[in-house]
Design a protein around this motif. Structure first.
Motif, PDB file in Angstrom:
ATOM      1  N   GLU A 197       0.828  -1.205   0.000  1.00  0.00           N
ATOM      2  CA  GLU A 197       0.000   0.000   0.000  1.00  0.00           C
ATOM      3  C   GLU A 197       0.864   1.258   0.000  1.00  0.00           C
ATOM      4  N   THR A 198       1.900   1.247   0.809  1.00  0.00           N
ATOM      5  CA  THR A 198       2.803   2.393   0.871  1.00  0.00           C
ATOM      6  C   THR A 198       3.515   2.585  -0.454  1.00  0.00           C
ATOM      7  N   GLU A 199       3.957   1.497  -1.059  1.00  0.00           N
ATOM      8  CA  GLU A 199       4.654   1.576  -2.356  1.00  0.00           C
ATOM      9  C   GLU A 199       3.736   2.151  -3.429  1.00  0.00           C
ATOM     10  N   GLU A 200       2.491   1.684  -3.479  1.00  0.00           N
ATOM     11  CA  GLU A 200       1.543   2.173  -4.481  1.00  0.00           C
ATOM     12  C   GLU A 200       1.239   3.656  -4.272  1.00  0.00           C
ATOM     13  N   LEU A 201       1.045   4.053  -3.024  1.00  0.00           N
ATOM     14  CA  LEU A 201       0.775   5.454  -2.723  1.00  0.00           C
ATOM     15  C   LEU A 201       1.983   6.315  -3.065  1.00  0.00           C
ATOM     16  N   TRP A 202       3.176   5.854  -2.724  1.00  0.00           N
ATOM     17  CA  TRP A 202       4.423   6.556  -3.043  1.00  0.00           C
ATOM     18  C   TRP A 202       4.527   6.790  -4.555  1.00  0.00           C
ATOM     19  N   GLN A 203       4.240   5.756  -5.339  1.00  0.00           N
ATOM     20  CA  GLN A 203       4.340   5.863  -6.793  1.00  0.00           C
ATOM     21  C   GLN A 203       3.298   6.826  -7.350  1.00  0.00           C
ATOM     22  N   ARG A 204       2.060   6.716  -6.897  1.00  0.00           N
ATOM     23  CA  ARG A 204       0.996   7.608  -7.379  1.00  0.00           C
ATOM     24  C   ARG A 204       1.305   9.060  -7.017  1.00  0.00           C
ATOM     25  N   PHE A 205       1.804   9.275  -5.799  1.00  0.00           N
ATOM     26  CA  PHE A 205       2.163  10.615  -5.350  1.00  0.00           C
ATOM     27  C   PHE A 205       3.241  11.202  -6.252  1.00  0.00           C
ATOM     28  N   HIS A 206       4.267  10.423  -6.516  1.00  0.00           N
ATOM     29  CA  HIS A 206       5.363  10.920  -7.347  1.00  0.00           C
ATOM     30  C   HIS A 206       4.972  11.022  -8.824  1.00  0.00           C
ATOM     31  N   ASP A 207       3.909  10.355  -9.220  1.00  0.00           N
ATOM     32  CA  ASP A 207       3.390  10.529 -10.572  1.00  0.00           C
ATOM     33  C   ASP A 207       2.697  11.883 -10.723  1.00  0.00           C
ATOM     34  N   VAL A 208       1.994  12.334  -9.680  1.00  0.00           N
ATOM     35  CA  VAL A 208       1.256  13.596  -9.782  1.00  0.00           C
ATOM     36  C   VAL A 208       2.095  14.799  -9.353  1.00  0.00           C
ATOM     37  N   VAL A 209       3.034  14.604  -8.444  1.00  0.00           N
ATOM     38  CA  VAL A 209       3.897  15.709  -8.015  1.00  0.00           C
ATOM     39  C   VAL A 209       5.095  15.746  -8.954  1.00  0.00           C
ATOM     40  N   ASN A 210       5.106  16.737  -9.835  1.00  0.00           N
ATOM     41  CA  ASN A 210       6.166  16.811 -10.839  1.00  0.00           C
ATOM     42  C   ASN A 210       7.071  18.032 -10.648  1.00  0.00           C
ATOM     43  N   MET A 211       6.938  18.679  -9.512  1.00  0.00           N
ATOM     44  CA  MET A 211       7.817  19.800  -9.177  1.00  0.00           C
ATOM     45  C   MET A 211       8.833  19.329  -8.134  1.00  0.00           C
ATOM     46  N   THR A 212      10.013  19.912  -8.166  1.00  0.00           N
ATOM     47  CA  THR A 212      11.008  19.603  -7.144  1.00  0.00           C
ATOM     48  C   THR A 212      10.641  20.352  -5.862  1.00  0.00           C
ATOM     49  N   GLY A 264       8.013  18.584   2.601  1.00  0.00           N
ATOM     50  CA  GLY A 264       8.580  17.670   3.596  1.00  0.00           C
ATOM     51  C   GLY A 264       8.666  16.245   3.093  1.00  0.00           C
ATOM     52  N   ILE A 265       7.624  15.788   2.423  1.00  0.00           N
ATOM     53  CA  ILE A 265       7.594  14.417   1.904  1.00  0.00           C
ATOM     54  C   ILE A 265       8.660  14.223   0.840  1.00  0.00           C
ATOM     55  N   LEU A 266       8.852  15.229  -0.014  1.00  0.00           N
ATOM     56  CA  LEU A 266       9.854  15.112  -1.069  1.00  0.00           C
ATOM     57  C   LEU A 266      11.265  14.955  -0.499  1.00  0.00           C
ATOM     58  N   GLY A 267      11.461  15.374   0.736  1.00  0.00           N
ATOM     59  CA  GLY A 267      12.764  15.243   1.373  1.00  0.00           C
ATOM     60  C   GLY A 267      12.937  13.973   2.170  1.00  0.00           C
ATOM     61  N   LYS A 268      11.960  13.073   2.094  1.00  0.00           N
ATOM     62  CA  LYS A 268      12.005  11.844   2.888  1.00  0.00           C
ATOM     63  C   LYS A 268      12.203  10.611   2.020  1.00  0.00           C
ATOM     64  N   ARG A 269      12.671   9.575   2.700  1.00  0.00           N
ATOM     65  CA  ARG A 269      12.688   8.247   2.084  1.00  0.00           C
ATOM     66  C   ARG A 269      11.352   7.584   2.378  1.00  0.00           C
ATOM     67  N   ARG A 270      10.977   6.668   1.561  1.00  0.00           N
ATOM     68  CA  ARG A 270       9.695   5.972   1.714  1.00  0.00           C
ATOM     69  C   ARG A 270       9.555   5.355   3.103  1.00  0.00           C
ATOM     70  N   THR A 271      10.650   4.817   3.630  1.00  0.00           N
ATOM     71  CA  THR A 271      10.604   4.144   4.934  1.00  0.00           C
ATOM     72  C   THR A 271      10.416   5.118   6.092  1.00  0.00           C
ATOM     73  N   ASP A 272      10.586   6.409   5.848  1.00  0.00           N
ATOM     74  CA  ASP A 272      10.469   7.412   6.909  1.00  0.00           C
ATOM     75  C   ASP A 272       9.105   8.099   6.950  1.00  0.00           C
ATOM     76  N   LEU A 273       8.180   7.676   6.091  1.00  0.00           N
ATOM     77  CA  LEU A 273       6.868   8.314   6.022  1.00  0.00           C
ATOM     78  C   LEU A 273       6.059   8.059   7.285  1.00  0.00           C
ATOM     79  N   THR A 274       5.364   9.094   7.734  1.00  0.00           N
ATOM     80  CA  THR A 274       4.460   8.974   8.875  1.00  0.00           C
ATOM     81  C   THR A 274       3.033   8.798   8.358  1.00  0.00           C
TER      82      THR A 274
END
Length: 113
Positions: free
Chosen positions: A7-22, A55-65
């Motif tokens: 679930e986290t992996e899928e959400l991470w991928q979808r998030f990074h698909d829609v967020v296209n700004m640094t 904040g999320i863009l500066g994190k690793r997937r394993t560090d997500l709250t």
């Protein structure tokens, strides 16, 4: 809330698909954007969501709250709501819509990769 790695992996991928700004682009945008009256989400909520994206863009997937995951879901919802059933030309010609999208890290002028 318990979350599976899938679930986290899928959400991470979808998030990074829609967020296209640094994160830097988003920080710059949040600092200079015009305050346009937009019904959804409100200006304060948009700014908070934009800050969460930075904040999320500066994190690793394993560090997500759990709060990060909630923000990621909200960003996906905002982008999908603003773009579903609307042509790219309509999005690009609607300044308020473009501002709403960019405030959550989605630049409609940037082509999907």
């Amino acid at each position: 809330m318990a979350r599976s790695p899938l679930e986290t992996e899928e959400l991470w991928q979808r998030f990074h698909d829609v967020v296209n700004m640094t994160s830097r682009e988003l920080v710059d945008w949040l600092g200079v954007q015009a305050d346009l009256d937009a019904p959804r989400p409100g200006p304060v909520e948009r700014a908070q969501l934009g800050d969460a994206v930075v904040g999320i863009l500066g994190k690793r997937r394993t560090d997500l709250t759990d709060d990060d995951l909630d923000a990621m879901r909200k960003v996906i919802e905002v982008v999908e709501t603003e773009t579903d059933g609307v042509t790219k030309e309509q999005i690009l010609s609607d300044e308020r819509r473009r501002h709403r999208l960019m405030t959550v890290g989605h630049d409609p002028f940037r082509e999907a990769e």
